[in-house]
Design a protein around this motif. Sequence first.
Motif, PDB file in Angstrom:
ATOM      1  N   THR A   1      34.043 -73.960  81.039  1.00  0.00           N
ATOM      2  CA  THR A   1      32.773 -73.702  80.352  1.00  0.00           C
ATOM      3  C   THR A   1      32.319 -74.930  79.572  1.00  0.00           C
ATOM      4  O   THR A   1      31.112 -75.185  79.442  1.00  0.00           O
ATOM      5  CB  THR A   1      32.890 -72.491  79.410  1.00  0.00           C
ATOM      6  OG1 THR A   1      34.006 -72.668  78.520  1.00  0.00           O
ATOM      7  CG2 THR A   1      33.086 -71.209  80.202  1.00  0.00           C
ATOM      8  N   LEU A   2      33.284 -75.704  79.067  1.00  0.00           N
ATOM      9  CA  LEU A   2      32.950 -76.921  78.326  1.00  0.00           C
ATOM     10  C   LEU A   2      32.242 -77.927  79.224  1.00  0.00           C
ATOM     11  O   LEU A   2      31.254 -78.551  78.828  1.00  0.00           O
ATOM     12  CB  LEU A   2      34.227 -77.535  77.746  1.00  0.00           C
ATOM     13  CG  LEU A   2      34.065 -78.833  76.937  1.00  0.00           C
ATOM     14  CD1 LEU A   2      33.207 -78.569  75.702  1.00  0.00           C
ATOM     15  CD2 LEU A   2      35.426 -79.374  76.534  1.00  0.00           C
ATOM     16  N   VAL A   3      32.723 -78.067  80.442  1.00  0.00           N
ATOM     17  CA  VAL A   3      32.111 -79.006  81.397  1.00  0.00           C
ATOM     18  C   VAL A   3      30.675 -78.585  81.705  1.00  0.00           C
ATOM     19  O   VAL A   3      29.742 -79.405  81.682  1.00  0.00           O
ATOM     20  CB  VAL A   3      32.941 -79.075  82.693  1.00  0.00           C
ATOM     21  CG1 VAL A   3      32.184 -79.844  83.772  1.00  0.00           C
ATOM     22  CG2 VAL A   3      34.298 -79.728  82.431  1.00  0.00           C
ATOM     23  N   VAL A   4      30.482 -77.290  81.992  1.00  0.00           N
ATOM     24  CA  VAL A   4      29.138 -76.796  82.316  1.00  0.00           C
ATOM     25  C   VAL A   4      28.198 -76.980  81.128  1.00  0.00           C
ATOM     26  O   VAL A   4      27.061 -77.459  81.278  1.00  0.00           O
ATOM     27  CB  VAL A   4      29.187 -75.309  82.724  1.00  0.00           C
ATOM     28  CG1 VAL A   4      27.772 -74.779  82.967  1.00  0.00           C
ATOM     29  CG2 VAL A   4      30.033 -75.125  83.977  1.00  0.00           C
ATOM     30  N   ALA A   5      28.648 -76.603  79.934  1.00  0.00           N
ATOM     31  CA  ALA A   5      27.816 -76.719  78.737  1.00  0.00           C
ATOM     32  C   ALA A   5      27.493 -78.178  78.423  1.00  0.00           C
ATOM     33  O   ALA A   5      26.377 -78.493  77.989  1.00  0.00           O
ATOM     34  CB  ALA A   5      28.522 -76.065  77.548  1.00  0.00           C
ATOM     35  N   ALA A   6      28.452 -79.069  78.644  1.00  0.00           N
ATOM     36  CA  ALA A   6      28.229 -80.496  78.383  1.00  0.00           C
ATOM     37  C   ALA A   6      27.179 -81.072  79.331  1.00  0.00           C
ATOM     38  O   ALA A   6      26.299 -81.835  78.917  1.00  0.00           O
ATOM     39  CB  ALA A   6      29.550 -81.258  78.515  1.00  0.00           C
ATOM     40  N   VAL A   7      27.267 -80.714  80.609  1.00  0.00           N
ATOM     41  CA  VAL A   7      26.283 -81.184  81.587  1.00  0.00           C
ATOM     42  C   VAL A   7      24.887 -80.657  81.237  1.00  0.00           C
ATOM     43  O   VAL A   7      23.894 -81.400  81.278  1.00  0.00           O
ATOM     44  CB  VAL A   7      26.674 -80.742  83.012  1.00  0.00           C
ATOM     45  CG1 VAL A   7      25.555 -81.049  84.005  1.00  0.00           C
ATOM     46  CG2 VAL A   7      27.966 -81.419  83.447  1.00  0.00           C
ATOM     47  N   ALA A   8      24.814 -79.376  80.872  1.00  0.00           N
ATOM     48  CA  ALA A   8      23.529 -78.777  80.507  1.00  0.00           C
ATOM     49  C   ALA A   8      22.938 -79.445  79.271  1.00  0.00           C
ATOM     50  O   ALA A   8      21.730 -79.726  79.209  1.00  0.00           O
ATOM     51  CB  ALA A   8      23.710 -77.280  80.262  1.00  0.00           C
ATOM     52  N   THR A   9      23.782 -79.734  78.278  1.00  0.00           N
ATOM     53  CA  THR A   9      23.314 -80.385  77.046  1.00  0.00           C
ATOM     54  C   THR A   9      22.819 -81.793  77.327  1.00  0.00           C
ATOM     55  O   THR A   9      21.768 -82.215  76.816  1.00  0.00           O
ATOM     56  CB  THR A   9      24.445 -80.421  76.000  1.00  0.00           C
ATOM     57  OG1 THR A   9      24.870 -79.087  75.699  1.00  0.00           O
ATOM     58  CG2 THR A   9      23.973 -81.089  74.724  1.00  0.00           C
ATOM     59  N   ALA A  10      23.566 -82.539  78.138  1.00  0.00           N
ATOM     60  CA  ALA A  10      23.157 -83.902  78.491  1.00  0.00           C
ATOM     61  C   ALA A  10      21.829 -83.891  79.245  1.00  0.00           C
ATOM     62  O   ALA A  10      20.948 -84.736  78.996  1.00  0.00           O
ATOM     63  CB  ALA A  10      24.250 -84.563  79.338  1.00  0.00           C
ATOM     64  N   TRP A  11      21.674 -82.945  80.144  1.00  0.00           N
ATOM     65  CA  TRP A  11      20.425 -82.827  80.912  1.00  0.00           C
ATOM     66  C   TRP A  11      19.266 -82.496  79.984  1.00  0.00           C
ATOM     67  O   TRP A  11      18.171 -83.073  80.096  1.00  0.00           O
ATOM     68  CB  TRP A  11      20.605 -81.744  81.981  1.00  0.00           C
ATOM     69  CG  TRP A  11      19.526 -81.697  83.019  1.00  0.00           C
ATOM     70  CD1 TRP A  11      18.425 -82.511  83.102  1.00  0.00           C
ATOM     71  CD2 TRP A  11      19.441 -80.803  84.135  1.00  0.00           C
ATOM     72  NE1 TRP A  11      17.656 -82.164  84.184  1.00  0.00           N
ATOM     73  CE2 TRP A  11      18.256 -81.126  84.837  1.00  0.00           C
ATOM     74  CE3 TRP A  11      20.249 -79.767  84.588  1.00  0.00           C
ATOM     75  CZ2 TRP A  11      17.871 -80.430  85.972  1.00  0.00           C
ATOM     76  CZ3 TRP A  11      19.862 -79.081  85.721  1.00  0.00           C
ATOM     77  CH2 TRP A  11      18.690 -79.405  86.402  1.00  0.00           C
ATOM     78  N   TYR A  12      19.519 -81.568  79.057  1.00  0.00           N
ATOM     79  CA  TYR A  12      18.482 -81.168  78.096  1.00  0.00           C
ATOM     80  C   TYR A  12      18.031 -82.351  77.250  1.00  0.00           C
ATOM     81  O   TYR A  12      16.827 -82.586  77.074  1.00  0.00           O
ATOM     82  CB  TYR A  12      19.021 -80.041  77.211  1.00  0.00           C
ATOM     83  CG  TYR A  12      18.278 -79.868  75.915  1.00  0.00           C
ATOM     84  CD1 TYR A  12      16.960 -79.404  75.900  1.00  0.00           C
ATOM     85  CD2 TYR A  12      18.886 -80.168  74.693  1.00  0.00           C
ATOM     86  CE1 TYR A  12      16.268 -79.257  74.702  1.00  0.00           C
ATOM     87  CE2 TYR A  12      18.209 -80.015  73.503  1.00  0.00           C
ATOM     88  CZ  TYR A  12      16.904 -79.564  73.509  1.00  0.00           C
ATOM     89  OH  TYR A  12      16.219 -79.410  72.332  1.00  0.00           O
ATOM     90  N   LEU A  13      18.974 -83.130  76.732  1.00  0.00           N
ATOM     91  CA  LEU A  13      18.629 -84.265  75.878  1.00  0.00           C
ATOM     92  C   LEU A  13      17.946 -85.370  76.676  1.00  0.00           C
ATOM     93  O   LEU A  13      17.164 -86.150  76.121  1.00  0.00           O
ATOM     94  CB  LEU A  13      19.888 -84.803  75.199  1.00  0.00           C
ATOM     95  CG  LEU A  13      20.517 -83.877  74.148  1.00  0.00           C
ATOM     96  CD1 LEU A  13      21.812 -84.475  73.611  1.00  0.00           C
ATOM     97  CD2 LEU A  13      19.547 -83.604  73.013  1.00  0.00           C
ATOM     98  N   ALA A  14      18.218 -85.435  77.975  1.00  0.00           N
ATOM     99  CA  ALA A  14      17.608 -86.460  78.813  1.00  0.00           C
ATOM    100  C   ALA A  14      16.124 -86.204  79.055  1.00  0.00           C
ATOM    101  O   ALA A  14      15.368 -87.142  79.320  1.00  0.00           O
ATOM    102  CB  ALA A  14      18.349 -86.544  80.156  1.00  0.00           C
ATOM    103  N   VAL A  15      15.700 -84.948  78.968  1.00  0.00           N
ATOM    104  CA  VAL A  15      14.304 -84.606  79.267  1.00  0.00           C
ATOM    105  C   VAL A  15      13.524 -84.192  78.020  1.00  0.00           C
ATOM    106  O   VAL A  15      12.372 -83.774  78.118  1.00  0.00           O
ATOM    107  CB  VAL A  15      14.232 -83.473  80.323  1.00  0.00           C
ATOM    108  CG1 VAL A  15      14.866 -83.919  81.625  1.00  0.00           C
ATOM    109  CG2 VAL A  15      14.892 -82.191  79.812  1.00  0.00           C
ATOM    110  N   THR A  16      14.143 -84.316  76.851  1.00  0.00           N
ATOM    111  CA  THR A  16      13.503 -83.913  75.598  1.00  0.00           C
ATOM    112  C   THR A  16      13.442 -85.099  74.651  1.00  0.00           C
ATOM    113  O   THR A  16      14.422 -85.847  74.541  1.00  0.00           O
ATOM    114  CB  THR A  16      14.301 -82.765  74.923  1.00  0.00           C
ATOM    115  OG1 THR A  16      14.483 -81.709  75.864  1.00  0.00           O
ATOM    116  CG2 THR A  16      13.570 -82.227  73.700  1.00  0.00           C
ATOM    117  N   PRO A  17      12.311 -85.305  73.965  1.00  0.00           N
ATOM    118  CA  PRO A  17      12.243 -86.381  72.978  1.00  0.00           C
ATOM    119  C   PRO A  17      13.425 -86.303  72.004  1.00  0.00           C
ATOM    120  O   PRO A  17      13.781 -85.216  71.551  1.00  0.00           O
ATOM    121  CB  PRO A  17      10.905 -86.114  72.269  1.00  0.00           C
ATOM    122  CG  PRO A  17      10.081 -85.419  73.301  1.00  0.00           C
ATOM    123  CD  PRO A  17      11.041 -84.569  74.071  1.00  0.00           C
TER     124      PRO A  17
END
Length: 361
Positions: free
Chosen positions: A138-154
């Motif tokens: 779950t840590l891997v999935v959440a980390a990927v999702a967080t990185a993706w979110y920060l990449a597309v958000t100011p």
Amino acid sequence: MLYNLLYPLADEFQIFNLFRYITFRTGGAIMTALVISFVIGPRVIRWLKSKQGEGQPIRTDGPETHLKKKGTPTMGGLMIMIALIISTLLWVDLTNTYTWIVLLVTVGFGLVGFGDDYLKLTKRNTKGLSSRLKLIATLVVAAVATAWYLAVTPWEMGTGLALPFFKDLLINLGWFYVPFAIVVIIGSSHAVNLTDGLDGLATVPIMIAAACFGLIAYLSGNAIFSNYLGIHHVPGTGELAVFCGALVGAGLGFLWFNAPPAMVFMGDTGSLSVGGALGAISVITKHELVLAIIGGLFVLETLSVMIQVASFKLTGRRVFRMAPIHHHFEKKGWSEPTVVIRFWIIAVILALIGLSTLKLR
């Protein structure tokens, strides 16, 4: 899919203008997911029964009334995931990145839950995946999702933490926001998982939280409404209302089969996936702390386990007769329907308190 097919026709045919509106597509997602659940429900249950034999293993140290549930199949979360994903893809704007991030968490956590349920069934015990392996996955999935979110958000918006009742206040956590967001997503997932212990207990609070965050997502994505309510405007989050609508519809359909006495259990397949999705939506809409209020029932269940474990390790005594706390009340003599309905009432009250943070003037 359906939305993307019909949207181009809106300029030529007035009736197709409806597909431009998030509210209409959210309603469509609710009904689509509900119909899909009703259609596939009996088939999924029959298939699960044919594959599982004795059904989900029942804890021998749990309430005696649970022994009669032996033979009830688990992994019913597959029903929720199928209805949720299909309905979302049919009605959402597929160019919206935030929707794909939430779907990533839903599917990723769902696969972890599926593996956990599968091991419980094949090993015929209640342990499933080891806690360490489940946490890492779950840590891997959440980390990927967080990185993706920060990449597309100011950056300032993405790493900001909003406080309920404080208008325009956004505390920039910087890189500390990364572990915070991961904890929110994983914590939400496991909190829902702990709540899923009685027939229908987790399903209704999930729908309540999904409905609330559907409203929050819609308001946060609308510049006019967010400005009036004094909440942070996050462009693009409105499409998450469609996902939340699909979750409400899938939850309603699942509840038809999960209502006491349950014909099927949600299992980790469902609880981990939808819990993670709610956590991801709270991060994207900048309402992480509001999730702790709206999902207060999930927090209560988690705290009861933490308190029980800490007390037993430190003093050798148990605070509750059994944890999570819904089992404590069963041990005290409350009937299962009584526990479930009273906890539903608590969930409604907490949701109303959480929504009250939106109206600041």
